[in-house]
Write a protein that holds these residues in place. Structure first.
Motif, PDB file in Angstrom:
ATOM      1  N   SER A  30       0.820  -1.210   0.000  1.00  0.00           N
ATOM      2  CA  SER A  30       0.000   0.000   0.000  1.00  0.00           C
ATOM      3  C   SER A  30       0.854   1.260   0.000  1.00  0.00           C
ATOM      4  CB  SER A  30      -0.946  -0.001   1.210  1.00  0.00           C
ATOM      5  OG  SER A  30      -0.232   0.152   2.427  1.00  0.00           O
ATOM      6  N   LEU A  31       2.001   1.213   0.680  1.00  0.00           N
ATOM      7  CA  LEU A  31       2.888   2.373   0.684  1.00  0.00           C
ATOM      8  C   LEU A  31       3.648   2.517  -0.636  1.00  0.00           C
ATOM      9  CD1 LEU A  31       4.596   2.795   4.180  1.00  0.00           C
ATOM     10  CD2 LEU A  31       2.774   4.114   3.145  1.00  0.00           C
ATOM     11  N   LEU A  32       3.958   1.418  -1.262  1.00  0.00           N
ATOM     12  CA  LEU A  32       4.659   1.476  -2.543  1.00  0.00           C
ATOM     13  C   LEU A  32       3.791   2.068  -3.649  1.00  0.00           C
ATOM     14  CD1 LEU A  32       6.480  -1.994  -2.580  1.00  0.00           C
ATOM     15  CD2 LEU A  32       7.585   0.264  -2.651  1.00  0.00           C
ATOM     16  N   LEU A  53      13.632  -5.866  -2.256  1.00  0.00           N
ATOM     17  CA  LEU A  53      12.633  -5.134  -3.034  1.00  0.00           C
ATOM     18  C   LEU A  53      13.363  -4.035  -3.784  1.00  0.00           C
ATOM     19  CD1 LEU A  53       9.813  -4.781  -0.332  1.00  0.00           C
ATOM     20  CD2 LEU A  53      10.167  -6.622  -1.983  1.00  0.00           C
ATOM     21  N   ASP A  54      13.409  -4.156  -5.097  1.00  0.00           N
ATOM     22  CA  ASP A  54      14.206  -3.248  -5.924  1.00  0.00           C
ATOM     23  C   ASP A  54      13.303  -2.232  -6.597  1.00  0.00           C
ATOM     24  OD1 ASP A  54      16.003  -2.005  -7.566  1.00  0.00           O
ATOM     25  OD2 ASP A  54      16.958  -3.865  -8.264  1.00  0.00           O
ATOM     26  N   LEU A  55      13.530  -0.939  -6.261  1.00  0.00           N
ATOM     27  CA  LEU A  55      12.725   0.131  -6.827  1.00  0.00           C
ATOM     28  C   LEU A  55      13.257   0.603  -8.176  1.00  0.00           C
ATOM     29  CD1 LEU A  55      12.094   2.303  -3.623  1.00  0.00           C
ATOM     30  CD2 LEU A  55      10.741   0.416  -4.520  1.00  0.00           C
ATOM     31  N   GLY A  56      14.512   0.330  -8.440  1.00  0.00           N
ATOM     32  CA  GLY A  56      15.107   0.814  -9.676  1.00  0.00           C
ATOM     33  C   GLY A  56      15.156   2.338  -9.696  1.00  0.00           C
ATOM     34  N   ASP A 110      11.302   5.690  -2.130  1.00  0.00           N
ATOM     35  CA  ASP A 110      12.030   5.257  -0.941  1.00  0.00           C
ATOM     36  C   ASP A 110      11.843   6.277   0.174  1.00  0.00           C
ATOM     37  OD1 ASP A 110      13.603   3.762   0.680  1.00  0.00           O
ATOM     38  OD2 ASP A 110      15.501   4.279  -0.283  1.00  0.00           O
ATOM     39  N   GLY A 111      11.844   5.790   1.406  1.00  0.00           N
ATOM     40  CA  GLY A 111      11.692   6.719   2.516  1.00  0.00           C
ATOM     41  C   GLY A 111      11.627   5.990   3.838  1.00  0.00           C
ATOM     42  N   ARG A 155      16.060  -1.608  -2.156  1.00  0.00           N
ATOM     43  CA  ARG A 155      17.219  -1.213  -2.958  1.00  0.00           C
ATOM     44  C   ARG A 155      16.767  -0.294  -4.083  1.00  0.00           C
ATOM     45  NH1 ARG A 155      20.695  -6.030  -5.171  1.00  0.00           N
ATOM     46  NH2 ARG A 155      21.112  -6.123  -2.917  1.00  0.00           N
ATOM     47  N   VAL A 156      17.637   0.699  -4.375  1.00  0.00           N
ATOM     48  CA  VAL A 156      17.441   1.577  -5.521  1.00  0.00           C
ATOM     49  C   VAL A 156      18.594   1.320  -6.463  1.00  0.00           C
ATOM     50  CG1 VAL A 156      17.204   3.948  -6.331  1.00  0.00           C
ATOM     51  CG2 VAL A 156      16.274   3.292  -4.096  1.00  0.00           C
ATOM     52  N   SER A 157      18.387   0.400  -7.421  1.00  0.00           N
ATOM     53  CA  SER A 157      19.471   0.033  -8.322  1.00  0.00           C
ATOM     54  C   SER A 157      19.445   0.885  -9.573  1.00  0.00           C
ATOM     55  CB  SER A 157      19.348  -1.447  -8.705  1.00  0.00           C
ATOM     56  OG  SER A 157      18.149  -1.658  -9.417  1.00  0.00           O
TER      57      SER A 157
END
Length: 507
Positions: free
Chosen positions: A448-450, A472-475, A482-483, A504-506
């Protein structure tokens, strides 16, 4: 009266409304269903106890007073059918009408009033539709179905292939009471003699379930539920161990339930029939060597509607379809709910969380129901969702499964504190389902937050395992999501599954 109505946003339109008029030996009932569906929803439901079967065994005639009362009610039903704009009308009549010499005259008057043909069900058809109603109302039922009406008792085996061949017996509540001259002892003797030559199905251990259909038996079940102070007042799929049920039947087999604890929960009109129903039920459970008694709220009417569905619709999961309908009517984004199913599939697979086929279908239903409470104040979304789900007219799930759905969606809104969950729900579900409800609730909180509970985002979030860690990769496209709050909820998920989870933010 006008039959034209503006489309309602709180309703699913299309193939409905559909009216079913059920002319039984004791009651005359009108049920208007929203539309043709795997789990048809009632728009309107009314009955009156006309007692058409009263006296038929002795006189061979439908009594004038009962006929007059029934026809008067049918005039009202006609007005309601016209006003609600029903697309189809199905009229069925059972034992009293088919057995009475003046039954054909009565049928002609019914058809003149309602303007539709009456289908008089013979005993085999009545048994078949009762069992098909159980097929519609349960998930893969196996056992013996019994439908006790006012004029007859139908028994038919049911399994994954559907209903078998049924048999009918003159053991309806009204008829048996008259034959026994209201003597409980004599009624027991008649029931035993009538059923003594019945070939009881040779059911294997684990499948000796008796599904009880009919208003008299549901009243008996409600009495047991209230005496036990059972936490959930939902009759459908209420289960009792067979030995306990047999003992209960013997205890309440007294005229008019005189002196029986909480007898007032049974309507005055039903009280003379419940002890008769108890006598027959005790005999059936004993003779078939039942392991459990299960009460069904679905029967002939639902079986008739189920027979009108395509094979593809009949094969649908009733819980999934009911949850999907609620989702369409109440969720912010049905697309998001559908995406949740695939996303949780991937996450549970990555984590190697073991699920039975039933647990998987329940998780999918919970995903569809996860956002139905969003219009409530944030402080009460969990509570409102729990109340809706725990008391909804769902079929195809037992009460422990109902508790799982309620708890998972409650955790999604309220957090994972055990003490905040309703004691009613905690009494109903198993430790295994409680653990899985928490894991799913934590998963739904992250999702829900994503996505702000809106569609189109979850499929872009990568899920992978690196050693023991879930990533969990946000790319780069979703990096701004992210937060601190997201990571806090990810931490809750980590605690639930007892394994590390990272965001992760790849590049």
């Amino acid at each position: 009266m006008s039959s034209q109505h503006q489309p309602a946003r709180g309703r699913l339109n299309g193939t409905g409304p559909i009216a079913v008029v059920d002319i039984g030996s004791n009651s005359v009932r009108l049920v208007i269903y929203e539309r043709k569906a795997r789990t048809p929803t009632m728009l309107f439901n009314e009955k009156m106890l006309a007692g058409l079967g009263r006296g038929v065994a002795a006189t061979g005639q439908l009594a004038d007073g009962s006929v007059k009362a029934a026809l008067g009610e049918l005039v009202r039903f006609r007005a309601l059918i016209r006003h609600t704009g029903c697309q189809d009308i199905y009229i069925v009549a059972t034992a009293a009408t088919r057995d009475a010499e003046n039954g054909p005259d009565f049928v002609r008057e019914v058809e003149a009033i309602l303007g539709a043909p009456v289908r008089i069900l013979d005993g085999n058809e009545e048994a078949y539709f009762s069992a098909l109603g159980v097929t519609a109302g349960f998930w893969q039922p196996r056992g013996l179905v019994g439908d006790m009406g006012g004029g007859s008792l139908e028994l038919v085996e049911v399994d994954d292939k559907g209903p078998g061949l049924g048999m009918t017996f003159p053991l309806g509540g009204l008829r048996l009471a008259e034959m026994a001259e209201s003597s409980i002892e004599k009624a027991s003797e008649i029931a035993e003699a009538t059923l003594k030559d019945f070939h009881w199905p040779d059911l294997p251990p684990g499948e000796r379930t008796f599904y009880a259909v009919g208003g008299t038996w549901r009243s008996l079940g409600r009495l047991h539920l209230m005496q036990k102070n059972y936490p959930l007042h939902v009759m459908h799929n209420y289960q009792i161990n067979a030995d306990e049920a047999i003992e209960f039947c013997r205890k309440i087999a007294v005229p008019d339930l005189e002196g029986v604890e909480l007898a007032e929960v049974v309507s005055k009109q039903r009280r003379p029939l419940v002890p008769i129903g108890a006598v027959v039920l005790e005999r059936v459970l004993t003779a078939m060597k039942a392991e459990r008694l299960v009460f069904s709220a679905t029967g002939v009417r639902e079986g008739l509607l189920h027979s009108k569905l395509s094979p593809e619709m009949q094969a649908q999961d009733p819980v999934i379809e009911a949850a999907r309908e609620l989702c369409v009517l109440r969720a912010r984004s049905p697309q998001f709910a559908e995406e949740l199913i695939g996303w949780s599939d991937a996450l549970f697979h990555m984590l190697s969380i073991e699920e039975t086929a039933n647990e998987t279908r329940l998780r999918h239903a919970a995903c569809l129901l996860s956002d139905i409470g969003w219009r409530a104040h944030p402080d009460y979304r969990g509570e409102q969702s729990l109340n809706i789900i725990s008391n909804a007219s769902f079929v195809g799930l037992d009460h422990a499964s109902r508790a799982y759905l309620s708890a998972a969606v409650f955790y999604r809104h309220e957090g994972l504190r055990e003490g905040a969950l309703s004691t009613v729900i905690r009494e109903l579900f198993t430790d295994r389902l409680r653990i899985r409800a928490k894991v799913l609730g934590a998963t739904l909180r992250v999702a829900s937050l994503l996505s702000a509970s809106m569609g189109g985002m979850l499929p872009k979030v990568g899920i992978s395992m690196e050693g023991e860690e879930l990533v969990l990769d946000l790319g780069t496209e979703l990096a701004d999501l992210d937060g601190e709050r997201l990571r806090k909820r990810v931490g809750q998920l980590s605690k639930c599954i007892d394994a590390p989870v990272s965001v992760r933010v790849s590049a």
